[in-house]
Design a protein around this motif. Sequence first.
Motif, short mmCIF file in Angstrom:
data_model
loop_
_atom_site.label_atom_id
_atom_site.label_comp_id
_atom_site.label_asym_id
_atom_site.label_seq_id
_atom_site.Cartn_x
_atom_site.Cartn_y
_atom_site.Cartn_z
N LEU A 116 18.73 4.49 -7.58
CA LEU A 116 17.26 4.44 -7.58
C LEU A 116 16.69 5.71 -8.20
O LEU A 116 17.35 6.75 -8.23
CB LEU A 116 16.74 4.27 -6.15
CG LEU A 116 17.18 3.03 -5.39
CD1 LEU A 116 16.66 3.08 -3.96
CD2 LEU A 116 16.70 1.77 -6.08
N ASN A 117 15.42 5.65 -8.61
CA ASN A 117 14.77 6.86 -9.11
C ASN A 117 14.40 7.76 -7.92
O ASN A 117 14.51 7.36 -6.76
CB ASN A 117 13.54 6.53 -9.98
CG ASN A 117 12.41 5.90 -9.20
OD1 ASN A 117 12.06 6.32 -8.10
ND2 ASN A 117 11.82 4.85 -9.76
N ASP A 118 13.99 8.98 -8.20
CA ASP A 118 13.76 9.99 -7.15
C ASP A 118 12.75 9.55 -6.09
O ASP A 118 12.97 9.74 -4.90
CB ASP A 118 13.29 11.31 -7.77
CG ASP A 118 14.38 11.98 -8.58
OD1 ASP A 118 15.56 11.66 -8.36
OD2 ASP A 118 14.05 12.82 -9.43
N ILE A 119 11.65 8.97 -6.51
CA ILE A 119 10.61 8.55 -5.56
C ILE A 119 11.11 7.40 -4.70
O ILE A 119 10.91 7.37 -3.49
CB ILE A 119 9.30 8.17 -6.28
CG1 ILE A 119 8.74 9.39 -7.06
CG2 ILE A 119 8.27 7.64 -5.31
CD1 ILE A 119 8.40 10.59 -6.21
N ASP A 120 11.79 6.43 -5.33
CA ASP A 120 12.34 5.31 -4.56
C ASP A 120 13.37 5.79 -3.55
O ASP A 120 13.44 5.29 -2.43
CB ASP A 120 12.96 4.26 -5.49
CG ASP A 120 11.91 3.47 -6.25
OD1 ASP A 120 10.72 3.55 -5.89
OD2 ASP A 120 12.28 2.77 -7.21
N LYS A 121 14.18 6.78 -3.92
CA LYS A 121 15.14 7.36 -2.98
C LYS A 121 14.42 7.92 -1.76
O LYS A 121 14.83 7.70 -0.62
CB LYS A 121 15.95 8.48 -3.63
CG LYS A 121 17.00 8.02 -4.60
CD LYS A 121 17.71 9.23 -5.20
CE LYS A 121 18.60 8.83 -6.34
NZ LYS A 121 19.23 10.01 -6.98
N ALA A 122 13.35 8.65 -2.00
CA ALA A 122 12.58 9.24 -0.91
C ALA A 122 11.97 8.16 -0.02
O ALA A 122 12.01 8.25 1.21
CB ALA A 122 11.48 10.16 -1.46
N LEU A 123 11.41 7.13 -0.64
CA LEU A 123 10.82 6.02 0.12
C LEU A 123 11.86 5.34 1.00
O LEU A 123 11.63 5.12 2.20
CB LEU A 123 10.23 4.98 -0.83
CG LEU A 123 8.87 5.28 -1.41
CD1 LEU A 123 8.62 4.39 -2.62
CD2 LEU A 123 7.80 5.07 -0.38
N LYS A 150 5.55 0.15 -3.31
CA LYS A 150 6.74 0.81 -3.84
C LYS A 150 7.97 0.49 -2.99
O LYS A 150 9.07 0.33 -3.53
CB LYS A 150 6.53 2.33 -3.90
CG LYS A 150 5.62 2.77 -5.03
CD LYS A 150 5.50 4.30 -5.03
CE LYS A 150 4.68 4.80 -6.17
NZ LYS A 150 5.34 4.66 -7.46
N MET A 151 7.81 0.39 -1.69
CA MET A 151 8.93 0.09 -0.81
C MET A 151 9.45 -1.31 -1.05
O MET A 151 10.67 -1.53 -1.10
CB MET A 151 8.53 0.27 0.67
CG MET A 151 9.68 0.19 1.63
SD MET A 151 10.87 1.50 1.34
CE MET A 151 12.36 0.56 1.32
N ASN A 152 8.55 -2.27 -1.22
CA ASN A 152 8.99 -3.63 -1.52
C ASN A 152 9.75 -3.69 -2.84
O ASN A 152 10.76 -4.39 -2.95
CB ASN A 152 7.80 -4.59 -1.54
CG ASN A 152 7.31 -4.92 -0.14
OD1 ASN A 152 8.09 -4.93 0.80
ND2 ASN A 152 6.03 -5.18 -0.01
N LEU A 158 17.34 -2.58 -4.54
CA LEU A 158 18.57 -2.42 -3.74
C LEU A 158 19.30 -3.74 -3.56
O LEU A 158 20.53 -3.80 -3.64
CB LEU A 158 18.26 -1.81 -2.38
CG LEU A 158 18.02 -0.31 -2.35
CD1 LEU A 158 17.59 0.16 -0.97
CD2 LEU A 158 19.26 0.45 -2.79
N LYS A 159 18.54 -4.82 -3.35
CA LYS A 159 19.16 -6.15 -3.21
C LYS A 159 19.92 -6.50 -4.47
O LYS A 159 21.03 -7.02 -4.41
CB LYS A 159 18.10 -7.21 -2.91
CG LYS A 159 17.59 -7.18 -1.50
CD LYS A 159 16.49 -8.22 -1.30
CE LYS A 159 15.80 -8.03 0.04
NZ LYS A 159 14.63 -8.89 0.18
N LYS A 160 19.32 -6.23 -5.63
CA LYS A 160 19.97 -6.54 -6.90
C LYS A 160 21.23 -5.68 -7.11
O LYS A 160 22.22 -6.15 -7.64
CB LYS A 160 19.01 -6.34 -8.07
CG LYS A 160 17.94 -7.40 -8.14
CD LYS A 160 16.96 -7.15 -9.26
CE LYS A 160 15.85 -8.19 -9.22
NZ LYS A 160 14.79 -7.88 -10.18
N ILE A 161 21.17 -4.44 -6.67
CA ILE A 161 22.33 -3.56 -6.82
C ILE A 161 23.45 -3.98 -5.87
O ILE A 161 24.61 -4.02 -6.27
CB ILE A 161 21.92 -2.08 -6.54
CG1 ILE A 161 20.98 -1.57 -7.62
CG2 ILE A 161 23.16 -1.19 -6.43
CD1 ILE A 161 20.28 -0.26 -7.28
#
Length: 164
Positions: A116-123, A150-152, A158-161
């Motif tokens: 994930l990107n940095d902001i998504d990691k934090a979320l 952003k969380m959704n 994450l589901k796709k990964i």
Amino acid sequence: MLKSLEDKFLDDFESNQNIVHKICRIYTTNQSDHNDLFQEITIQVWKNYAKFRGDAKFSTWLYRVALNTAISLFRKSSKKIKTQDISDIAFKIKAVEYDDTQEVQLKSLYVAIQNLNDIDKALVFLYLEDKSYREISETLGISEVNARVKMNRAKDKLKKILNP
């Protein structure tokens, strides 16, 4: 008897250091980088501790400082963490050890989060810490609605990964 600033810091930091370790695990891929990032976050928290007013809980303030430090370092240094010498700081922080079972259970999740990107990691991190969307928005400095959206999107990524 009044505690010194250093004693208060040590009490607050030691009781919340798992937060920092979790952030380090999300933003690093090996133990050396984990240790470097932990050290840099510790330095930033100590440098700013005198400015902590207590308007929020220490843990909320720690999340913000730690996440901002991690994100800033990675944006500036192309994933290479630069550390500062802390030999002039005379305190020791007890390390927390991870149990092997926890490591195995969390490994696939952490690997997915690394993508994930940095902001998504934090979320995702704050979400996994059971923080409310209000707390997430305050910590990251975004609106509550934006945090939810952003969380959704991060959950979908994450589901796709995890399930290609």
